[in-house]
Enzyme design. Sequence first.
Site, PDB file in Angstrom:
ATOM      1  N   CYS A  96     -62.364  73.064 -15.807  1.00 57.67           N
ATOM      2  CA  CYS A  96     -63.325  74.311 -15.710  1.00 57.67           C
ATOM      3  C   CYS A  96     -63.875  73.966 -17.129  1.00 57.67           C
ATOM      4  O   CYS A  96     -64.089  73.132 -17.495  1.00 57.67           O
ATOM      5  CB  CYS A  96     -62.387  75.599 -15.728  1.00 57.67           C
ATOM      6  SG  CYS A  96     -61.216  75.702 -16.967  1.00 57.67           S
ATOM      7  N   HIS A 149     -25.779  58.929 -22.923  1.00 57.51           N
ATOM      8  CA  HIS A 149     -26.545  59.484 -21.929  1.00 57.51           C
ATOM      9  C   HIS A 149     -26.347  58.553 -20.597  1.00 57.51           C
ATOM     10  O   HIS A 149     -26.795  57.498 -20.352  1.00 57.51           O
ATOM     11  CB  HIS A 149     -27.788  59.538 -21.920  1.00 57.51           C
ATOM     12  CG  HIS A 149     -28.907  60.628 -21.011  1.00 57.51           C
ATOM     13  ND1 HIS A 149     -29.159  60.212 -19.855  1.00 57.51           N
ATOM     14  CD2 HIS A 149     -29.238  61.856 -21.152  1.00 57.51           C
ATOM     15  CE1 HIS A 149     -29.765  61.146 -19.144  1.00 57.51           C
ATOM     16  NE2 HIS A 149     -29.870  62.208 -20.116  1.00 57.51           N
TER      17      HIS A 149
END
Length: 628
Positions: A26, A550
């Site tokens: 925009c 992890h």
Amino acid sequence: MNNTEIAKKVIEALGGRENVNSVAHCATRLRVMVKDEEKIDKDTVENLEKVQGAFFNSGQYQIIFGTGTVNKIYEEVVALGLPTSSKAEMKAEAAKQGNWFQRAIRTFGDVFVPIIPVIVATGLFMGVRGLLTALGMTLPEDVTTYTQILTDTAFIILPGLVVWSTFRVFGGNPAVGIVLGMMLVSGSLPNAWAVASGGEVTAMQFFGFIPVVGLQGSVLPAFIIGVVGAKFEKAVRKVVPDVLDLLVTPFVTLLVMSILGLFVIGPVFHVVENYILIGTKAILGLPFGLGGLLIGGVHQLIVVSGVHHIFNLLEVQLLAADHANPFNAIITAAMTAQGAATVAVGVKTKNPKLKTLAFPAALSAFLGITEPAIFGVNLRYRKPFFLSLIAGAIGGGLASILGLAGTGNGITIIPGTMLYIGNGQLVQYILMVAVSFALGFALTYMFGYEDEETVTEKAETEKLVEEETTGNVPAALQDETIISPVVGQAVALADVNDPVFASGAMGQGIAIKPTEGVVYAPADAEVTIAFATGHAYGLKTANGAEILIHVGIDTVSMNGEGFDQKVSQGSTVKAGDVLGTFDSAKIAAAGLDDTTMVIVTNTADYASVTPVAAGAVAKGDAIIEVKA
């Protein structure tokens, strides 16, 4: 950094091209529809050069670049392969996002925002006429008549504008909508304002018992008629043969909806509208400025939620009824405080990038658009935003006490001055703006912001003072060898299919493709993090290394399925103790990778962190050496 480099960084931080459904822009923002919000590195985006702020709203990740710059960045990201879509397509997709209330308020905004320019213009005409009167000028009769045309027409035909815009939003024929809307204010009907004044004009009695008047100045009835009419028109079009559509559909729509509008929807919702108007005025009229205090305090919170368009309906109702809008002054106070807080941050910070961001964002706020100030500065640092809410509440209370009411809506602060020139309230308006600015600036400057470097320096100083006072000086880091927490094949961290780990952003280390589903402690350590999902563990060894284990990539999405955690935060473990187990088959069934990363997260504290394993690794094998 040039625009091409910025565009590349933006794409990378968005999670790569594969995480982007479409991109549009925009006037000030790059608007991105993403597949997975969790993959966006928001901190990286917000700290990129030329980025004035970023936020997730209405299903879009919106990155504020500012007028002009956004066009150039858009061209670059499209050239680099991001898929495009029109703003209308993105709007349709975003309309599906959020709960029913948020979607309903967005719809109100879509209907009323296109009408605001004519209301603004009408308010300015009122201001000019009031100014001429205040200066003691006597206008000729024909000039007076002309000014009345300028100031009254928009409100006389307001239902026509509302029905037209509602038809447009809900997929009806806008031409049918505007004709239907104008029927509601036809000169053949008794004028609603003349009937309400109690003079000789009275309501028409249809069928001997249904009182009917025009709907001049009505908003809610026109909106409901527009919604029902657009849906009815589409339903008729589905059953009418194409060859007859041009004749039959508009005829049936106008016939049925004019009857419903005048005899059912209009009278019923006009009563509802009056109750809403009475309730709104009751809140605004609370004693001691409490109404303004409340609205001024919450308005910018409502802006953040994206449902602030509800005020458009209320403001238009007030203007149609009284040609006066108390909301405008209260909202102006809230927005002024928001801009003032941003100015305070810009004045106080020593960070040149933040200064460059803060002052243009504040100017935007003073021209009536606070999103760059909110999302680019104040909300990012939290305290400036919440302190500005306090200042906005006080300013809003003052606006109510002074009885401020604009002659229009849609413009505030600097442009909004025009709405108070002709009604004799300009001095009071400027006083309210000055008080709101002073409070927003002072509260933020004194209590709301400190540079991160200053905060860090203070924390370090306090830490040193405590160590000197108590003698509790932490032990120096020691050289250490980290052993493998899983059995499998060693993999270079750079080869892991996760950009965060592969880049070393979390720290240096190694990865292992497991062949067994057990996680062991890689050293004597304290468990500092034990995720409830069981997919990751944080440990601090006795020698000072901080280690992250992890298990798998994106396995947090499994919500603990296939993982069994054996320790908790605060547990003390010995090298080789079992931390937990995992099921590689379930990870694969979920379409995920079970490669396990072992990272030294405080790598920066060491002279070197070096992977030493290659090929197969067993329990207890050395995989990383750290040197202090």
